[in-house]
Design an enzyme around this catalytic site. Structure first.
Site, PDB file in Angstrom:
ATOM      1  N   ASP A  94      11.020  45.444  -6.627  1.00 42.91           N
ATOM      2  CA  ASP A  94      11.094  46.255  -7.837  1.00 42.91           C
ATOM      3  C   ASP A  94      12.545  46.349  -8.266  1.00 42.91           C
ATOM      4  O   ASP A  94      13.466  46.188  -7.448  1.00 42.91           O
ATOM      5  CB  ASP A  94      10.520  47.648  -7.599  1.00 42.91           C
ATOM      6  N   GLY A  95      12.747  46.582  -9.548  1.00 41.19           N
ATOM      7  CA  GLY A  95      14.093  46.721 -10.067  1.00 41.19           C
ATOM      8  C   GLY A  95      14.070  47.510 -11.356  1.00 41.19           C
ATOM      9  O   GLY A  95      13.048  47.595 -12.034  1.00 41.19           O
ATOM     10  N   GLU A 132      14.817  43.159 -11.792  1.00 39.58           N
ATOM     11  CA  GLU A 132      13.526  42.647 -11.312  1.00 39.58           C
ATOM     12  C   GLU A 132      13.696  41.222 -10.789  1.00 39.58           C
ATOM     13  O   GLU A 132      13.164  40.864  -9.728  1.00 39.58           O
ATOM     14  CB  GLU A 132      12.493  42.676 -12.437  1.00 39.58           C
ATOM     15  N   ASP A 160       5.789  44.483 -10.097  1.00 42.67           N
ATOM     16  CA  ASP A 160       5.146  45.137 -11.237  1.00 42.67           C
ATOM     17  C   ASP A 160       5.783  44.705 -12.554  1.00 42.67           C
ATOM     18  O   ASP A 160       5.553  45.319 -13.600  1.00 42.67           O
ATOM     19  CB  ASP A 160       5.185  46.660 -11.095  1.00 42.67           C
ATOM     20  N   HIS A 215       3.654  52.419 -10.001  1.00 43.94           N
ATOM     21  CA  HIS A 215       3.385  53.857  -9.891  1.00 43.94           C
ATOM     22  C   HIS A 215       1.882  54.139  -9.799  1.00 43.94           C
ATOM     23  O   HIS A 215       1.372  55.082 -10.392  1.00 43.94           O
ATOM     24  CB  HIS A 215       3.987  54.604 -11.080  1.00 43.94           C
ATOM     25  N   ASP A 225      10.248  50.685  -5.353  1.00 44.30           N
ATOM     26  CA  ASP A 225      10.726  51.451  -6.506  1.00 44.30           C
ATOM     27  C   ASP A 225      11.714  52.526  -6.073  1.00 44.30           C
ATOM     28  O   ASP A 225      12.754  52.746  -6.717  1.00 44.30           O
ATOM     29  CB  ASP A 225       9.537  52.084  -7.229  1.00 44.30           C
TER      30      ASP A 225
END
Length: 256
Positions: A94-95, A132, A160, A215, A225
């Site tokens: 994640d980023g 990301e 994501d 999320h 995250d």
């Protein structure tokens, strides 16, 4: 709404797969009143397998994972193609950037069998998409030093970011590279410096990219995250040199 007929108990009096909630042989007896119980109900076995895949080693040791997967009739791979630990390396990335652009960070969870590693880093001015991409680059870049076994071991990478996953799965990034990083509209693709590095790593490894909803309670994604957010909030972050100097559309600049 379809009725739940499968209950997977990961942490309870007796972990296992239960076909009813109530009654002497039901899941309720195993989790009600049990401290920090971890369980979930499903209507389809493939959904239960996907959930087991998402749990990290700390929440679900590999020996129990294998037992639960076998009870569901699986082999470590779900009907949707999501892989477990059996013969695969599992990565969550994640980023993000605060303000986009703004201070940014990336987070990585890398799991291969019983081995698990967390990685993160941040930059003082960057974008969501760059972080990301960098998360995937960092994850694939440390495979050989982090995971025992051959470099050819298949990797399943969960992100994501539609920008990243669709860029790989739909072949957009590969077409940009093939056409000198020119898009169909004649404009130069964005973040060429990072896409080039990511594609080079994908050339060296057997990587399958899979999109996951952010999320949504998936432990691997949630932890990645958290790592990315914490990294972006650190003080005295280094520069994303390519972004700050406007050279993201050339091939060789690297982040410091």
């Amino acid at each position: 709404m379809a009725k739940k007929t499968i209950y997977v108990v990961v942490k309870g009096r007796k972990p296992g797969v239960y076909r009813t909630w109530s009654g002497k042989e039901g899941a309720a007896k195993q989790v009600q009143g049990f401290p920090a119980a971890l369980f979930k109900g499903f209507t389809r076995p493939e959904d239960a397998l996907a959930w087991l895949t998402s749990l990290d080693e700390e929440a679900l040791p590999s020996d129990l994972r294998a037992k639960l997967v076998a009870s569901l009739g699986g082999t470590g791979e779900t009907a949707s193609g999501e892989a477990g630990d059996g013969g695969h390396v599992v990565i969550y990335t994640d980023g993000g950037a605060i303000g986009n652009p703004g201070p940014g960070g990336y987070g990585v969870i890398l799991r291969c069998g019983k081995h698990r590693k967390e990685l993160s880093g941040g930059y003082r001015l960057t974008t969501n998409n760059r972080m990301e991409l960098l998360a995937c680059i960092v994850a694939l870049g440390v495979l050989e030093s982090s995971c025992p076994g051959p470099v050819s071991t298949p990797v399943v990478l969960y992100s994501d970011s539609r920008y990243v996953v669709d860029g790989i799965k739909e072949g957009w990034a590969e077409r940009w590279r093939r056409h000198g990083w020119q898009r169909a509209n004649g404009q130069t693709a964005e973040n060429v410096d990072l896409w080039a590095r990511l594609l080079a790593l994908c050339d060296d490894h057997d990587v399958t990219f899979r999109w996951v909803k952010g999320h949504a309670g998936r432990p691997g994604n949630e932890r990645a995250d958290q790592l990315a957010t914490e990294a972006a909030q650190q003080e005295n972050l280094p520069p994303d040199t390519a972004y700050e100097t406007g050279t993201t559309q050339t091939l060789n600049p690297r982040l410091l």
